[in-house]
Scaffold this motif. Structure first.
Motif, PDB file in Angstrom:
ATOM      1  N   GLU A 168       7.464   3.776  10.305  1.00  0.00           N
ATOM      2  CA  GLU A 168       6.753   3.493   9.065  1.00  0.00           C
ATOM      3  C   GLU A 168       7.097   4.594   8.076  1.00  0.00           C
ATOM      4  O   GLU A 168       7.227   5.758   8.451  1.00  0.00           O
ATOM      5  N   GLY A 169       7.261   4.195   6.811  1.00  0.00           N
ATOM      6  CA  GLY A 169       7.609   5.184   5.814  1.00  0.00           C
ATOM      7  C   GLY A 169       6.973   4.885   4.479  1.00  0.00           C
ATOM      8  O   GLY A 169       6.495   3.780   4.218  1.00  0.00           O
ATOM      9  N   VAL A 170       6.962   5.886   3.619  1.00  0.00           N
ATOM     10  CA  VAL A 170       6.478   5.722   2.251  1.00  0.00           C
ATOM     11  C   VAL A 170       7.556   5.013   1.439  1.00  0.00           C
ATOM     12  O   VAL A 170       8.719   5.430   1.442  1.00  0.00           O
ATOM     13  N   VAL A 171       7.184   3.926   0.769  1.00  0.00           N
ATOM     14  CA  VAL A 171       8.048   3.252  -0.200  1.00  0.00           C
ATOM     15  C   VAL A 171       7.190   3.032  -1.440  1.00  0.00           C
ATOM     16  O   VAL A 171       6.349   2.146  -1.480  1.00  0.00           O
ATOM     17  N   ARG A 172       7.390   3.874  -2.431  1.00  0.00           N
ATOM     18  CA  ARG A 172       6.487   3.904  -3.580  1.00  0.00           C
ATOM     19  C   ARG A 172       7.267   3.629  -4.865  1.00  0.00           C
ATOM     20  O   ARG A 172       8.387   4.110  -5.035  1.00  0.00           O
ATOM     21  N   THR A 173       6.678   2.872  -5.769  1.00  0.00           N
ATOM     22  CA  THR A 173       7.312   2.567  -7.039  1.00  0.00           C
ATOM     23  C   THR A 173       6.665   3.351  -8.174  1.00  0.00           C
ATOM     24  O   THR A 173       5.609   3.978  -7.995  1.00  0.00           O
ATOM     25  N   PHE A 174       7.271   3.271  -9.348  1.00  0.00           N
ATOM     26  CA  PHE A 174       6.695   3.923 -10.525  1.00  0.00           C
ATOM     27  C   PHE A 174       5.374   3.274 -10.921  1.00  0.00           C
ATOM     28  O   PHE A 174       4.595   3.857 -11.669  1.00  0.00           O
ATOM     29  N   LYS A 175       5.108   2.057 -10.406  1.00  0.00           N
ATOM     30  CA  LYS A 175       3.877   1.355 -10.728  1.00  0.00           C
ATOM     31  C   LYS A 175       2.743   1.710  -9.766  1.00  0.00           C
ATOM     32  O   LYS A 175       1.663   1.151  -9.837  1.00  0.00           O
TER      33      LYS A 175
ATOM     34  N   ASP B 190       0.831  -1.203   0.000  1.00  0.00           N
ATOM     35  CA  ASP B 190       0.000   0.000   0.000  1.00  0.00           C
ATOM     36  C   ASP B 190       0.871   1.261   0.000  1.00  0.00           C
ATOM     37  O   ASP B 190       0.464   2.293   0.518  1.00  0.00           O
ATOM     38  N   GLY B 191       2.084   1.157  -0.560  1.00  0.00           N
ATOM     39  CA  GLY B 191       2.974   2.310  -0.602  1.00  0.00           C
ATOM     40  C   GLY B 191       3.626   2.633   0.715  1.00  0.00           C
ATOM     41  O   GLY B 191       4.207   3.718   0.868  1.00  0.00           O
ATOM     42  N   ARG B 192       3.551   1.708   1.683  1.00  0.00           N
ATOM     43  CA  ARG B 192       4.126   1.945   3.012  1.00  0.00           C
ATOM     44  C   ARG B 192       4.936   0.726   3.444  1.00  0.00           C
ATOM     45  O   ARG B 192       4.575  -0.409   3.153  1.00  0.00           O
ATOM     46  N   ALA B 193       6.026   0.989   4.179  1.00  0.00           N
ATOM     47  CA  ALA B 193       6.832  -0.091   4.754  1.00  0.00           C
ATOM     48  C   ALA B 193       6.919   0.106   6.265  1.00  0.00           C
ATOM     49  O   ALA B 193       7.102   1.223   6.748  1.00  0.00           O
ATOM     50  N   MET B 194       6.770  -0.994   7.005  1.00  0.00           N
ATOM     51  CA  MET B 194       6.926  -0.990   8.452  1.00  0.00           C
ATOM     52  C   MET B 194       8.312  -1.527   8.786  1.00  0.00           C
ATOM     53  O   MET B 194       8.726  -2.559   8.253  1.00  0.00           O
ATOM     54  N   THR B 195       9.048  -0.807   9.638  1.00  0.00           N
ATOM     55  CA  THR B 195      10.379  -1.251  10.045  1.00  0.00           C
ATOM     56  C   THR B 195      10.507  -1.211  11.559  1.00  0.00           C
ATOM     57  O   THR B 195       9.872  -0.391  12.233  1.00  0.00           O
TER      58      THR B 195
END
Length: 307
Positions: free
Chosen positions: A297-304, A274-279
């Motif tokens: 938690e941070g935004v991790v977003r791809t070109f897709k 969902d465009g987010r990563a939990m660390t």
């Protein structure tokens, strides 16, 4: 890296007198300048903002109280061109615990908030903790700087990655990072979202335990990258990661430590979607004592991404 006394002194000044320096401009109001904008980032380094906020809060609590937790939200990326103002609100005064709310403002708009809780030291016979991971010590491991220098000579690393490395190597180095596995930095193949890194601040921080905590939260923001390990993003067939930034950041302090001595930073990412990563992370002293826990938690977003 800093091996000589003159280099260590220089790095100490960068951390405690420049990057973490705060100016008190009024009651409960502080100004942070000398802001660090990392190569490849769209904004000021979040760890510096957290450290500034913790330093500001510390100036308002009784001397016998120490931070045991901070909970932060990054509302907007900060600019390195304008100082950041930190306003401290006294939300609770207690005999054992007290709380502070810190709001960071830049150009009239809030960019960050932090709730911090402080307590007096107490003893209790009931204690327990996880066991420290069994990994090789820092001796003999390459630093992240040395690994990047090696990547410049590696054919499997993309030209774009090499351009980034050359710029990255021009940054001031404030702490040393030695990955237990060099592949954490190469990321040519997908790896499990777990990493172990030996870290320590360069230079002598001094004997103020509160400053060691501020420096520790400064470097603790280097955790979101662990979420990229399953993607193998630095190989020739790199994934299309287009944007990463921190959303929130929490730290819990468990036991006293010195951040200018080697500590093991254990990191993991249990979920990304969902465009987010939990660390999550844990900072260990060399004797096996759990010093600090981290969650972000941070935004991790791809070109897709559909956005």
């Amino acid at each position: 890296m800093a091996d000589s006394d003159s280099e260590a002194s220089s790095n100490e000044n960068i951390l405690t007198e420049s990057f973490l320096h705060l100016e008190e401009i009024d009651v409960n109001l502080y100004r942070g300048a000398n802001l660090f904008h990392p190569i490849g980032s769209r904004s000021v380094y979040g760890g510096q903002v957290v450290a500034h906020a913790l330093r500001a809060a510390y100036t308002t609590v009784p001397v016998q109280h120490h931070a045991h937790s901070v909970h932060c939200y990054f509302l907007k990326g900060g600019s390195a061109d304008t100082p950041i103002l930190y306003h401290v609100d006294h939300t609770r005064e207690g005999r054992t615990y007290c709380n502070r709310n810190v709001k960071a403002i830049q150009d009239g708009a809030p960019i960050f908030t932090m709730q911090a809780s402080f307590k007096r030291v107490e003893t209790d016979p009931y204690t327990h903790q996880y066991s420290m991971p069994k990994v090789p010590g820092p001796e003999g491991l390459l630093s992240s700087v040395e690994i990047m220098e090696r990547q410049l000579k590696t054919d499997s690393v993309s030209a774009g990655r090499k351009r980034y490395i050359k710029k990255k190597l021009t940054e001031s180095v404030t702490y040393e990072n030695r990955p237990v596995n060099e592949q954490y930095s190469y990321r040519e193949e997908p790896l499990e979202a777990v990493s172990y890194n030996w870290v320590r601040a360069l230079g002598h921080i001094g004997d103020d335990s509160k400053m060691h905590e501020c420096v520790a939260v400064y470097l603790s923001d280097s955790i979101l990258d662990v979420s990229l390990l399953p993607a193998g993003v630095y190989g020739k067939n790199s994934s299309q990661i287009m944007f990463m930034t921190s959303l929130d950041h929490s730290v819990w302090f468990h036991n006293p430590f010195r951040i200018d001595e080697w500590m093991l930073y254990e990191k993991e990412s249990p979920h990304c979607g969902d465009g987010r990563a939990m660390t999550q992370g844990r900072l260990w002293k060399r004797d096996g004592t759990l010093a600090m826990s981290v969650a972000q938690e941070g935004v991790v977003r791809t070109f897709k991404s559909s956005l």
